[in-house]
Design an enzyme around this catalytic site. Structure first.
Site, PDB file in Angstrom:
ATOM      1  NE  ARG A   1     -10.953  -9.779  -1.942  1.00 28.74           N
ATOM      2  CZ  ARG A   1     -11.392  -8.890  -2.821  1.00 28.74           C
ATOM      3  NH1 ARG A   1     -11.670  -9.254  -4.060  1.00 28.74           N
ATOM      4  NH2 ARG A   1     -11.558  -7.632  -2.472  1.00 28.74           N
TER       5      ARG A   1
ATOM      6  CE  LYS B   1      -3.935  -1.878   2.612  1.00 24.15           C
ATOM      7  NZ  LYS B   1      -4.973  -1.707   1.598  1.00 24.15           N
TER       8      LYS B   1
HETATM    9  N1  BES Z   1      -8.101  -3.820   4.460  1.00 24.11           N
HETATM   10  C1  BES Z   1      -8.274  -3.408   3.121  1.00 24.11           C
HETATM   11  C2  BES Z   1      -9.567  -2.631   2.884  1.00 24.11           C
HETATM   12  C3  BES Z   1      -9.693  -1.300   3.589  1.00 24.11           C
HETATM   13  C4  BES Z   1      -9.319  -0.143   2.950  1.00 24.11           C
HETATM   14  C5  BES Z   1     -10.244  -1.223   4.844  1.00 24.11           C
HETATM   15  C6  BES Z   1      -9.450   1.074   3.587  1.00 24.11           C
HETATM   16  C7  BES Z   1     -10.379  -0.001   5.488  1.00 24.11           C
HETATM   17  C8  BES Z   1      -9.989   1.140   4.864  1.00 24.11           C
HETATM   18  C9  BES Z   1      -8.290  -4.632   2.201  1.00 24.11           C
HETATM   19  O1  BES Z   1      -7.491  -5.681   2.603  1.00 24.11           O
HETATM   20  C10 BES Z   1      -7.783  -4.180   0.875  1.00 24.11           C
HETATM   21  O2  BES Z   1      -6.645  -3.821   0.797  1.00 24.11           O
HETATM   22  N2  BES Z   1      -8.654  -4.229  -0.114  1.00 24.11           N
HETATM   23  C11 BES Z   1      -8.298  -3.857  -1.437  1.00 24.11           C
HETATM   24  C12 BES Z   1      -8.912  -4.863  -2.368  1.00 24.11           C
HETATM   25  C13 BES Z   1      -8.409  -4.793  -3.772  1.00 24.11           C
HETATM   26  C14 BES Z   1      -6.934  -5.098  -3.861  1.00 24.11           C
HETATM   27  C15 BES Z   1      -9.193  -5.779  -4.606  1.00 24.11           C
HETATM   28  C16 BES Z   1      -8.835  -2.455  -1.696  1.00 24.11           C
HETATM   29  O3  BES Z   1      -9.902  -2.098  -1.183  1.00 24.11           O
HETATM   30  O4  BES Z   1      -8.166  -1.699  -2.395  1.00 24.11           O
HETATM   31 MN    MN Z   2      -5.508  -5.477   1.918  1.00 25.82          MN
END
Ligand code: BES
Ligand code: MN
Ligand code: ZN
Length: 499
Positions: free
Chosen positions: A353, A279
């Site tokens: 997931r 990230k």
């Molecule tokens: N934990 C994150 C989602 C999240 C983002 C929670 C902001 C709270 C605040 C999750 O694991 C994630 O990174 N999701 C990705 C999914 C994508 C790679 C398909 C996302 O939301 O970008």
């Molecule tokens: Mn994630």
């Protein structure tokens, strides 16, 4: 903090402050506020006629009693229009007044069963709501602050005054409110705790403690046991971390049957760096809260264990970090989940997931009759529904309707998103059974579609709390930081299902 119910009139209660209510557009003072007004020689009615007290929701007016009452101060707390009152508004108003008083060093507070008799709010529910509002609104997370002198005074006790016949009902409601609010605050504590403290191992330790305190059955599976069960998706995510993963199971038995009526599955990513699909650094620290789903189901089952409904509940928390490392999962890798399905990794940041895939398969394997999972799953959910609503998706409209109704009860809003088959297209892989992420569009739905592959036909609801698990500012009974959503929804749902 203790909430104590006493039999007696609020006018006669000795306290730093007593709180009474005024509704917007109220023509005539009645009941408690009328008695207090009389004792104050009409000070309240005078302020009303001068338009200083309007009764708007969350309006706070301070009147010093100057010896006319046993209490030092009177707070007139506005509850808005009487016909628009809800339990959630009372919860918020109580929280705001309690914080207001704490800030001014008033720590001895008494009030009435606010909202009782209005819009069908029972005495019991009113006492529950007042108790929840106070305990939730006064929450703070100061564990890591060494400077104690700027700490606000702690409110040790809040009194709810009512008449003799009402007392048992008020006590029941208040006890339930305390159990619920303390469970929410437990979840908040866990989510606010940084990841160097709140490791998967620490989550497991908390589960063991909760089990001891409330008589739950607990088991914690380690890496080898997970491997034996074939939890390849969860172990794939865990591979990049020095922290050993834990698979936590808590059982509550409220009936003689061996059947598990409902499984609560919660995402327990104690830190989500994104892994190799790392990230951006800005805001990454917020990902210490990526175990909010796990914390919520642990807190919910501990409240259930105290309320003892006749139903069997199992909480399942797959817990691990998601970290980059020489040994970490990589984009392009293929994992085999517990149910035998193969998964092509497109993004290692779609890790929630993956761990839920194995936890959902596990819930199916132990024969759970229905499943609710709770997860900070997608940033897309925050884009769609903001910090206002939790996203709800699933395979069973009857269960979904009950979950949404329980959320409305708790004041935790849930908005349903569709599960049209057309979204499956995005998850088709050329090399495996399914990929772990689709395009940027409809991300919350494809996340849920992925999870559905691991559920079979069991009635199931997925709650995406990415937006609602944290609050950016103080707002009614929420404090900046973790909200503890959807603990009260889950408990309220289970109490309803047990009836
Ligand atoms: N934990 C994150 C989602 C999240 C983002 C929670 C902001 C709270 C605040 C999750 O694991 C994630 O990174 N999701 C990705 C999914 C994508 C790679 C398909 C996302 O939301 O970008
Ligand atoms: Mn994630
Ligand atoms: Zn995550």
């Amino acid at each position: 903090m203790e909430v104590k119910v006493i039999a007696g009139d609020i006018v006669n209660v000795k306290a730093g402050a007593i709180i009474v209510n005024f509704f917007e557009g109220m023509e005539q003072l009645d009941g408690d506020i009328a008695a207090v007004d009389k004792a104050l020689d009409g000070a309240i009615s005078q302020l009303i006629s001068q338009n200083e007290i309007k009764g708007k929701l969350n309006e706070i007016t301070l009147i010093h009693s100057l010896g006319k009452l046993p209490a030092d101060r009177v707070i007139v707390s506005g509850l808005g229009k009487r016909q628009e009152l809800s339990m959630n508004k009372v919860r918020g108003a109580v929280a705001e007044t309690c914080r207001w008083l704490r800030q001014r060093g008033v720590y001895n507070i008494a009030t009435v069963a606010q909202g009782a008799g209005v819009n069908g709010i029972s005495l019991e529910n009113a006492a529950q709501t007042v108790t929840e509002g106070a305990i939730l609104g006064l929450y703070s997370f100061r564990r890591h602050m060494t400077k104690k002198d700027d700490e606000p005074v702690e409110i040790k006790q809040i009194i709810i005054a009512g008449n003799e016949e009402a007392k048992p009902l008020l006590e029941q409601g208040s006890t339930r409110g305390r159990i619920l609010a303390e469970a929410v605050n437990l979840a908040r504590d866990m989510v606010n705790e940084p990841s160097n403290y709140m490791t998967p191992t620490h989550m497991a330790e908390i589960a063991v403690k909760l089990a001891e305190s409330y008589g739950l059955e607990v088991s914690v599976l380690d890496q080898d046991q997970m491997a034996e069960l074939g939890m390849g998706a969860l172990l794939g995510v865990a591979r990049g971390s020095r922290q050993p993963p834990k698979f936590i199971i808590l059982n509550y038995k409220g009936t003689d049957s061996a059947e598990i009526d409902i499984a609560l599955v919660g995402k327990g990513i104690t830190f989500d760096s994104g892994g190799i699909s790392i990230k951006p650094s800005e805001g990454m620290g917020e990902m210490k809260g990526d175990m909010a789903g796990g914390a919520a189901v642990m807190a919910a089952i501990s409240a259930i264990a105290q309320l003892k409904p006749e139903i069997n509940v199992t909480a399942i928390i797959p817990a691990t970090e998601n970290m980059p490392d020489g040994n970490a999962l990589k984009p392009g890798d293929i994992l085999t989940a517990m149910n035998g399905k193969t998964i092509e990794i497109i993004s290692t940041d779609a890790e929630g997931r993956l761990i839920l895939a194995d936890a959902l398969s596990y819930a199916g394997k132990i024969g759970a009759r229905s499943i609710i999972d709770v997860a900070t799953l997608t940033g897309a959910c925050m884009v769609a529904l903001g910090r206002v609503c939790t996203g709800g998706l699933g395979n069973d409209q009857k269960l979904m309707d009950k979950v949404i109704a329980a959320g409305a009860d708790a004041g935790e809003l849930i908005w349903q998103l569709p599960m049209y088959d057309e979204f499956n297209e995005q998850l088709k892989s050329n090399v495996a059974d399914i990929k772990n992420s689709g395009s940027r569009y409809g991300g919350t739905i494809t996340g849920a579609k992925f999870l559905a592959e691991f559920v079979n036909n069991t009635p199931w609801v997925h709650l995406d709390i990415a937006g609602t698990s944290e609050s950016e500012k103080e707002r009614n009974y929420l404090i900046k930081g973790a909200t503890g959503v959807p603990v009260r929804t889950l408990v309220s749902l289970i109490l309803f299902l047990a009836k």
